[in-house]
Design an enzyme around this catalytic site. Sequence first.
Site, PDB file in Angstrom:
ATOM      1  N   PRO A  93      14.455 -30.550 -19.144  1.00 54.53           N
ATOM      2  CA  PRO A  93      15.164 -31.690 -18.553  1.00 54.53           C
ATOM      3  C   PRO A  93      14.850 -33.017 -19.249  1.00 54.53           C
ATOM      4  CG  PRO A  93      14.061 -30.404 -16.832  1.00 54.53           C
ATOM      5  CD  PRO A  93      13.602 -29.864 -18.156  1.00 54.53           C
ATOM      6  N   GLU A 120       7.310 -25.629 -13.376  1.00 56.27           N
ATOM      7  CA  GLU A 120       7.394 -27.094 -13.434  1.00 56.27           C
ATOM      8  C   GLU A 120       7.438 -27.611 -14.856  1.00 56.27           C
ATOM      9  OE1 GLU A 120       8.154 -29.339 -10.970  1.00 56.27           O
ATOM     10  OE2 GLU A 120       8.605 -27.332 -10.203  1.00 56.27           O
ATOM     11  N   ARG A 158      30.389 -20.903 -31.849  1.00 57.05           N
ATOM     12  CA  ARG A 158      31.826 -21.138 -32.036  1.00 57.05           C
ATOM     13  C   ARG A 158      32.130 -21.919 -33.312  1.00 57.05           C
ATOM     14  NH1 ARG A 158      34.541 -24.048 -29.650  1.00 57.05           N
ATOM     15  NH2 ARG A 158      36.372 -22.958 -28.933  1.00 57.05           N
ATOM     16  N   ASP A 173      39.525 -28.891 -31.288  1.00 52.81           N
ATOM     17  CA  ASP A 173      39.006 -29.082 -29.945  1.00 52.81           C
ATOM     18  C   ASP A 173      38.941 -30.552 -29.572  1.00 52.81           C
ATOM     19  OD1 ASP A 173      38.764 -26.400 -29.838  1.00 52.81           O
ATOM     20  OD2 ASP A 173      36.634 -26.358 -29.332  1.00 52.81           O
TER      21      ASP A 173
HETATM   22  C1  9D3 Z   1      12.457 -29.961  -9.397  1.00 50.52           C
HETATM   23  C2  9D3 Z   1      11.409 -29.987 -10.417  1.00 50.52           C
HETATM   24  N1  9D3 Z   1      11.534 -31.187 -11.242  1.00 50.52           N
HETATM   25  C3  9D3 Z   1      10.762 -32.271 -10.648  1.00 50.52           C
HETATM   26  C4  9D3 Z   1       9.399 -32.514 -11.115  1.00 50.52           C
HETATM   27  C5  9D3 Z   1      11.176 -30.932 -12.626  1.00 50.52           C
HETATM   28  C6  9D3 Z   1      11.890 -29.807 -13.238  1.00 50.52           C
HETATM   29  C7  9D3 Z   1      11.182 -28.861 -13.944  1.00 50.52           C
HETATM   30  C8  9D3 Z   1      11.833 -27.793 -14.528  1.00 50.52           C
HETATM   31  C9  9D3 Z   1      13.263 -29.661 -13.138  1.00 50.52           C
HETATM   32  C10 9D3 Z   1      13.930 -28.579 -13.724  1.00 50.52           C
HETATM   33  C11 9D3 Z   1      13.193 -27.640 -14.402  1.00 50.52           C
HETATM   34  C12 9D3 Z   1      13.873 -26.483 -15.036  1.00 50.52           C
HETATM   35  N2  9D3 Z   1      14.979 -26.908 -15.892  1.00 50.52           N
HETATM   36  C13 9D3 Z   1      14.985 -26.674 -17.176  1.00 50.52           C
HETATM   37  O1  9D3 Z   1      14.104 -26.027 -17.679  1.00 50.52           O
HETATM   38  C14 9D3 Z   1      16.072 -27.187 -17.988  1.00 50.52           C
HETATM   39  C15 9D3 Z   1      17.179 -28.033 -17.664  1.00 50.52           C
HETATM   40  C16 9D3 Z   1      17.608 -28.630 -16.435  1.00 50.52           C
HETATM   41  O2  9D3 Z   1      17.037 -28.465 -15.348  1.00 50.52           O
HETATM   42  N3  9D3 Z   1      18.727 -29.422 -16.480  1.00 50.52           N
HETATM   43  C17 9D3 Z   1      19.426 -29.648 -17.616  1.00 50.52           C
HETATM   44  N4  9D3 Z   1      19.069 -29.123 -18.771  1.00 50.52           N
HETATM   45  C18 9D3 Z   1      17.961 -28.318 -18.780  1.00 50.52           C
HETATM   46  S1  9D3 Z   1      17.346 -27.599 -20.137  1.00 50.52           S
HETATM   47  C19 9D3 Z   1      16.103 -26.886 -19.327  1.00 50.52           C
END
Ligand code: 9D3
Length: 250
Positions: A93, A120, A158, A173
């Site tokens: 994220p 996490e 793609r 596209d």
């Molecule tokens: C709810 C937990 N969050 C608050 C501390 C942190 C969190 C950790 C791990 C939120 C999501 C995740 C898992 N997500 C991914 O590994 C992830 C992701 C995403 O959640 N949104 C957009 N792209 C990606 S790429 C990997």
Amino acid sequence: MRIDILTLFPQMFQDPFSVGILKRAIDQKLIQVNIHNIRDYTHDKHHTVDDYAYGGGAGMVLKPEPIFEAVESVKSDISLEEAKALPIILLTPQGRLFHQQIAQELSGYSHLILICGRYEGVDERVREHLVTEEISIGDYVLSGGELAAMVVVEAVVRLLPGVLGSEASALDDSHTTGLLEYPQYTRPDVYRGWAVPDVLLSGNHAQIDKWRRHQSILRTLKRRPELLDKADLSLEERQLIVKLKEESSS
Ligand code: 9D3
């Protein structure tokens, strides 16, 4: 292109790679996809992949050792030269927001490694000393990097030469023209009383092209106005947009 994916949930990748464009690309040997279970790179009796966070706090953190070892195992069957250029991408994220230009960029490599986080997060030493870039697919919460990795793979594959075959060229596209697509219709010409726009039945291709272009611009202006700044537009089209904006604000 060779793609190695490191995950705790290899089963998630079964179906998406066994249908459609990805399946065809694999069958034609345009891509080779290897899915690696991070758990296979543990050495303890319980195959531990995660642990508590130093300093406390809720949630578990992925341990560094199995991830390093999985990557090193992939690197062990390529040359040092290849390994130097190899992008090692962490889906997280906190990563750079994925878009078409990044897909374009990644499509230029002959090999990618994608690491899917879970829990996490991932021990920071993985980011600092192993990963070369971090990617997020958008501002919403997923449970892990797996679906994000699939999004990246599909967008990248793609773009590889030969993958799309007879289907519309990737260059057509909307995200490379910079405009949203125009409305499309097929038969019947009237459905439940809703008619297809006359111009599309006219056979006048100059008029049709003009209508479609106009619709693309209108739709982009309404839904994704920020795209217009970078779109490939003529002077007349820019002037039309200025006029439409004036009309809507008065
Ligand atoms: C709810 C937990 N969050 C608050 C501390 C942190 C969190 C950790 C791990 C939120 C999501 C995740 C898992 N997500 C991914 O590994 C992830 C992701 C995403 O959640 N949104 C957009 N792209 C990606 S790429 C990997």
